[in-house]
Design an enzyme around this catalytic site. Sequence first.
Site, short mmCIF file in Angstrom:
data_model
loop_
_atom_site.label_atom_id
_atom_site.label_comp_id
_atom_site.label_asym_id
_atom_site.label_seq_id
_atom_site.Cartn_x
_atom_site.Cartn_y
_atom_site.Cartn_z
N LYS A 78 2.37 6.57 4.46
CA LYS A 78 1.84 5.38 4.44
C LYS A 78 1.56 4.66 6.28
O LYS A 78 1.28 3.53 6.04
CB LYS A 78 2.85 4.41 3.84
CG LYS A 78 3.16 4.86 2.47
CD LYS A 78 4.29 4.21 1.65
CE LYS A 78 4.92 4.88 0.73
NZ LYS A 78 5.92 4.09 0.12
N ARG A 81 4.18 -11.54 4.33
CA ARG A 81 5.75 -11.08 4.05
C ARG A 81 6.27 -10.61 5.53
O ARG A 81 7.46 -10.65 5.40
CB ARG A 81 5.89 -10.26 2.94
CG ARG A 81 5.80 -10.92 1.62
CD ARG A 81 5.52 -9.88 0.61
NE ARG A 81 7.30 -9.91 -0.02
CZ ARG A 81 7.65 -9.25 -1.02
NH1 ARG A 81 6.77 -8.48 -1.61
NH2 ARG A 81 8.91 -8.95 -1.33
N ARG A 137 21.04 13.04 -7.39
CA ARG A 137 19.83 12.20 -7.22
C ARG A 137 18.56 12.17 -8.32
O ARG A 137 18.27 13.35 -8.44
CB ARG A 137 19.33 12.19 -5.84
CG ARG A 137 18.60 11.41 -5.10
CD ARG A 137 18.26 11.57 -3.80
NE ARG A 137 17.76 10.69 -3.22
CZ ARG A 137 16.87 10.70 -1.92
NH1 ARG A 137 16.93 11.80 -1.27
NH2 ARG A 137 16.51 9.72 -1.35
N HIS A 194 -1.26 -16.17 8.73
CA HIS A 194 -0.51 -14.84 8.83
C HIS A 194 -1.51 -13.89 9.28
O HIS A 194 -1.18 -12.66 9.30
CB HIS A 194 -0.18 -14.39 7.34
CG HIS A 194 0.74 -15.35 6.63
ND1 HIS A 194 2.14 -15.69 7.28
CD2 HIS A 194 0.62 -16.14 5.38
CE1 HIS A 194 2.56 -16.45 6.40
NE2 HIS A 194 1.70 -16.75 5.47
N PRO A 253 0.73 -1.22 0.15
CA PRO A 253 0.01 0.29 0.11
C PRO A 253 0.82 1.17 0.06
O PRO A 253 1.94 1.37 0.92
CB PRO A 253 -1.04 -0.09 1.31
CG PRO A 253 0.16 -0.90 2.20
CD PRO A 253 0.99 -1.76 1.29
N GLU A 254 0.50 2.23 -0.56
CA GLU A 254 1.01 3.60 -0.64
C GLU A 254 -0.41 4.43 -0.19
O GLU A 254 -1.33 3.80 0.34
CB GLU A 254 1.08 3.93 -2.10
CG GLU A 254 2.41 3.10 -2.87
CD GLU A 254 2.83 3.44 -4.20
OE1 GLU A 254 2.63 4.73 -4.52
OE2 GLU A 254 2.85 2.77 -4.77
N ARG A 312 14.08 0.45 -8.49
CA ARG A 312 12.76 0.08 -8.36
C ARG A 312 12.23 -0.06 -10.17
O ARG A 312 12.56 1.00 -10.72
CB ARG A 312 11.72 0.94 -7.83
CG ARG A 312 12.22 1.16 -6.36
CD ARG A 312 12.18 0.04 -5.48
NE ARG A 312 10.74 -0.47 -5.26
CZ ARG A 312 9.83 0.00 -4.40
NH1 ARG A 312 10.02 1.07 -3.85
NH2 ARG A 312 8.72 -0.35 -4.49
#
Length: 310
Positions: free
Chosen positions: A77, A144, A187, A117, A2-3, A294
Site C-alpha cells: 500500500k 484524518r 491466529r 487538509h 486505500p488498499e 475489523r
Amino acid sequence: MPELPEVETVRSTVAQWVLGARVTGVTVRRRDVVATEHDPFGGFSRTREAVKPRPGRVPAAWLLAGDRVASVERVGKQLVLVGGSGRCVVVHLGMSGQLLVAGRGERLPRAAWGDAHDHVVWRFEDGGRAGGGSGGRLVFRDPRRFGGLRLSPDRAHLEGVRWAGLGPDALGIESDALAERAGSSERAVKAALLDQRVLAGVGNIYADEALFRARVHPERPTRSMDGRAWARVASEVRGVLGEAIRAGGSTLRDYTDARGNAGGFALAHAVYGRGGGSCLVCGTTLLSGAVAQRTTVWCPSCQGAGGAHG
DNA sequence: CTTATGACCTGATAGC
DNA sequence: TGCTATCAGGTCATAA
C-alpha cells in the site's frame, strides 16, 4: 481508505503526470505529516515519542525540490517517488489520504472542507505525458492524518530500513511464500492476510473478497490450513487485486485516483458491505461480525467447514 | 516470542 | 434544525 489496487491506480495516474518532471518547489503546510530518515518512524519506532516526526523545517531537497522524478513505484500500500538524486519520498495514504495532480492553471478536485487538509504541495514543470507536459501541482491531502510522508536519503535506506520487514507484494504472492510467512498457529487466516509483514497490500475489503472466493472461513486458524487451501487463497488474492486494478479500485465513499476519478470495483464486491444480504453463489444470508478487530463479512455455507476444507 | 487492544484523527451519516 | 453516537478503506505502541 486505500488498499493495493487503489494505491496502484493512484501510482499509475501520478506517474502519467510527474514522471520525468522537474520539481520546482515544495510547500509543507503541516510539518507533522512528514517523517525524515532521522525519525525512526516507519517500522522502527519502539516508543510513542519516537513516532512523532522531528519538529523543524524539512529541507526542500529532501522532498525532491530541484530534483527530477525518476520513477513512481509501489510496494503493497506504499507509494514512493524516487528522485534522480536517489532521494525517496514514501507516501502512505492511511485511511483518508490522497495524492492529487492538477495541470498548470487547473483546479484540484474540490473537497468539502476546502484546502484545509492539503498538507504538502509540490510544483513541477516539464513532466509526464498527461497535461501536455505543461507542469502543475501534486498535492498530499489527508483529513484524518493516519497517512504521511516518510523520507529516505537513498534506496538502500528505503529497502533496508523503512521497508525492512515488509512482506512480499500481494499482487505476485506465491502460495508457498504466503504459507511460510503466515506461519502455523491459532491466529485467524484473515488476521494473517492483514499483516503487512506477511503480505504487503491486502486490507479489509480484499481480505474478505479473497477469502470468499477461496472458500476459506476468515477465522480459520492458520494451523489448520493445508497447501491446497493456501494455494486457493494466494491465487484469489492475486486474482481479486488484479481485477480491482483493472476496474480502477473500489470507491466506497472517498477514494479517487489522482485526478478525482472514482473506481468501479465496489460494484463487484461479493461480500464486503453486503452483510445480511444473499450470497451471490448459494443464496445463503451473509454473516457479519468482527474478526481481527475489523468488520468482516462471509458466507457461512460457502466458507463453512465444508467449504473451508475443500 | 505472539496476539489482542486501544490510540491516533476527522468527516459522513443515522437516529433522536 | 441540531445534537449525539457510530462507523470508516490502516497502522502503531503497548499490554497481556
